[in-house]
Structures are given as structure tokens and as C-alpha cells.
Design an enzyme around this catalytic site. Structure first.
Site, PDB file in Angstrom:
ATOM      1  N   ASP A  86       5.369   7.247   1.526  1.00  0.00           N
ATOM      2  CA  ASP A  86       6.638   7.959   1.367  1.00  0.00           C
ATOM      3  C   ASP A  86       7.690   7.492   2.363  1.00  0.00           C
ATOM      4  O   ASP A  86       7.373   7.023   3.459  1.00  0.00           O
ATOM      5  CB  ASP A  86       6.424   9.459   1.600  1.00  0.00           C
ATOM      6  CG  ASP A  86       5.770  10.142   0.420  1.00  0.00           C
ATOM      7  OD1 ASP A  86       5.218   9.446  -0.450  1.00  0.00           O
ATOM      8  OD2 ASP A  86       5.800  11.393   0.390  1.00  0.00           O
ATOM      9  N   HIS A 232       3.053   7.674   5.350  1.00  0.00           N
ATOM     10  CA  HIS A 232       4.488   7.385   5.472  1.00  0.00           C
ATOM     11  C   HIS A 232       4.688   5.999   6.065  1.00  0.00           C
ATOM     12  O   HIS A 232       4.289   5.760   7.212  1.00  0.00           O
ATOM     13  CB  HIS A 232       5.162   8.427   6.362  1.00  0.00           C
ATOM     14  CG  HIS A 232       5.077   9.821   5.810  1.00  0.00           C
ATOM     15  ND1 HIS A 232       3.957  10.604   5.963  1.00  0.00           N
ATOM     16  CD2 HIS A 232       5.957  10.540   5.081  1.00  0.00           C
ATOM     17  CE1 HIS A 232       4.169  11.775   5.351  1.00  0.00           C
ATOM     18  NE2 HIS A 232       5.369  11.753   4.805  1.00  0.00           N
TER      19      HIS A 232
HETATM   20 NI    NI Z   1       9.272  12.374   2.535  1.00  0.00          NI
END
Ligand code: NI
Length: 285
Positions: A86, A232
Site C-alpha cells: 500500500d 507498505h
Molecule cells: Ni494506506
């Protein structure tokens, strides 16, 4: 000197864009976008070891648009998992991650922020060219559950447009920032845009930067067949954790597919309930 100024700027930008941390407020629009200059000397590293180790390219990614509104994991007939990243693309961490995945012939799904796509369209092009899937993570990373439906759809559509401009491919699934999307909103997104909402079943809480070995052990401990793993690529330490994570999961027999492929593989397509790992118990996401 100049490069240190730029790295400081990139660091500030990264901070301003935030992550999926539920404690952070939505990012503010940055003033003055800039782009990385092209590096004509860059060469993608060749895969190492016996290839292909990952069977994903032979698998269909076509899933029925009526298959389900929300998925946190998928019931699959084998040791298949989806690795998802992400909040990118990030100027340096994402290319480094792509190198790591390329070396292992592993395919992943990148839930990109539209604003970052407009900053680094070349990285998105490379991501798609190397066989990865692009998912929609909104344009400015707001908490969608606090917004009206018009703004929710605008956030998603602007990101679609940015991704199409960058690489010619339209995302097929949505991951809401902070996991925050009301059930009624999920249904409208699904019926209007055909996007299933993709949550996750394994969350190493890497945005808290616990260190790469902790990220690796949390992912290894939480992964099982059909898992959707949340990481992430905004954080260097998360990318640092990927070689050991991917190598260990490959050794344990897991095979990496993209989210669309995992959905296509699902036997019934019914939405499944979250199966939180110990790392997320008690955490409100
Ligand atoms: Ni996010």
C-alpha cells in the site's frame, strides 16, 4: 548537497502522504509536485536461481464481478497467497522492492495512491511491465467512511485515471485507506464501479516500524492458504523485510499470486470474514 536536499524533500513527502496508520490524519495536498528524472542506465536485474518458481503467469486473473463485495482472504485449493503493498509508489523504496520481487520471480499487488502515481508514473509503468497488479488506494488517502458517496467515487475515479495515464491498465479492486469503508459504501462501489473491497488477513503492523525481522516473523506466523498480506512500500524497513519474508514463504511451499488471481481461484467467491493474526488482535483498523 543537492541530493541530500532532495532526499529530505522525499522524506517529507513520504511523511505527508502518510500510511494506513489509523492514527494519522489524511494527508494534505502537497504544494509543487516534482518528478524523478529518468535513469537511462537502469537495468532490471535478472531473476536468480531456478525460474520460474512462481506459477502465477499461467493463472487466470478473471474473477466474476458478482463474486463478492468484500474479501479479507479467499478460500483457495492450494498454498496460494497474495502479497499486497500500500501507499506507493515511492521514489526509491518501490523500485528497490521491484528488484527484490523480480529476483525471485514473485508477483504482487500494489495498492497505489493516485497522487503518487502522478508523481512517479514511470514506476507504475515498470510495476505493470514486470507482471504485477495495480489496485486502487484512492487519490489522496482520505478516510472514506467520513466522506459522502460523491467524494468517495471521485477519489476512486481520479486514481483510475492516473493509473490509466501512467500505464494503460485499469485497477480492478479497491483497498480503502485505513480499511475504512462502510458496508453501504462498499456495496455502492461494487455495484457502480465493479470493485470488490480488498482488506487483509495478515497485518504485520509494519507502519509502526517494528524492525524488518519482526515484520518478517509476523508475516510468516500469520500466513496460511488464501491469505492476503498487507505491507507498505512507503517504508524502507518494510522493504528490507521482504527478501527474508518471501524466501521463507517460498521455502514453506507458498506460491504468490495477485489479488485478482486469488479471487479468480476462490471456489465459491463468497466474501470471507477477517482472520486477524495475533498482530492485529485488539487493533481497530
Ligand atoms: Ni494506506
Amino acid at each position: 548537497m543537492k541530493s541530500s536536499i532532495f532526499s529530505t524533500l522525499f522524506a517529507l513527502l513520504s511523511l505527508s502522504l502518510g500510511s494506513c496508520s489509523p492514527e494519522k490524519s489524511p494527508p494534505q495536498a502537497s504544494s509543487g509536485a516534482w518528478r524523478t528524472s529518468a535513469n537511462p542506465n537502469y537495468r532490471t536485474p535478472l531473476p536468480q536461481g531456478p525460474v520460474p518458481r512462481n506459477p502465477d503467469m499461467r493463472m487466470s486473473g478473471n474473477f466474476s464481478s458478482s463474486s463478492g463485495v468484500t474479501f479479507s482472504r479467499v478460500s483457495v485449493p492450494g498454498p496460494y497467497v497474495a502479497l499486497t503493498f500500500d501507499d506507493g509508489p515511492h521514489a526509491t523504496h518501490t523500485p528497490r522492492l521491484l528488484d527484490i520481487l523480480r529476483a525471485r520471480n514473485v508477483k504482487a499487488t500494489f495498492y497505489v495512491i493516485g497522487k503518487n502515481v502522478d508523481l512517479y508514473p514511470g514506476i507504475v509503468r515498470r510495476t505493470v511491465a514486470e507482471g504485477h497488479e495495480i489496485g486502487n488506494h484512492t487519490y489522496t488517502h482520505p478516510k472514506l467512511s467520513a466522506l459522502g458517496m460523491d467524494r468517495v467515487l471521485t477519489e476512486i475515479r481520479k486514481t483510475d485515471e492516473a493509473v490509466i495515464r501512467a500505464c494503460g491498465v485499469r485497477p480492478r479492486t479497491l483497498r480503502p485507506p485505513y480499511g475504512a469503508l462502510l458496508q453501504s459504501q462498499r456495496q455502492i462501489v461494487h455495484s457502480t464501479l465493479g470493485y470488490p473491497t480488498i482488506m487483509w488477513s495478515v497485518d504485520p503492523l509494519d507502519w509502526k516500524r517494528p524492525g524488518s525481522s519482526v515484520v518478517t516473523s509476523r508475516i510468516i506466523g500469520g500466513t496460511n492458504n488464501g491469505a492476503i498480506i498487507l505491507v507498505h512500500d512507503l517504508h524502507g524497513s518494510s522493504v528490507d523485510a521482504m527478501p527474508a519474508t518471501v524466501d521463507t514463504l517460498l521455502r514453506k511451499g507458498y506460491r504468490f499470486v495477485t489479488v485478482s488471481q486469488l479471487l479468480a481461484m476462490g471456489n465459491s467467491g463468497h466474501a470471507t470474514q477477517p482472520r486477524p493474526t495475533s498482530a492485529v488482535v485488539g487493533v481497530d483498523r
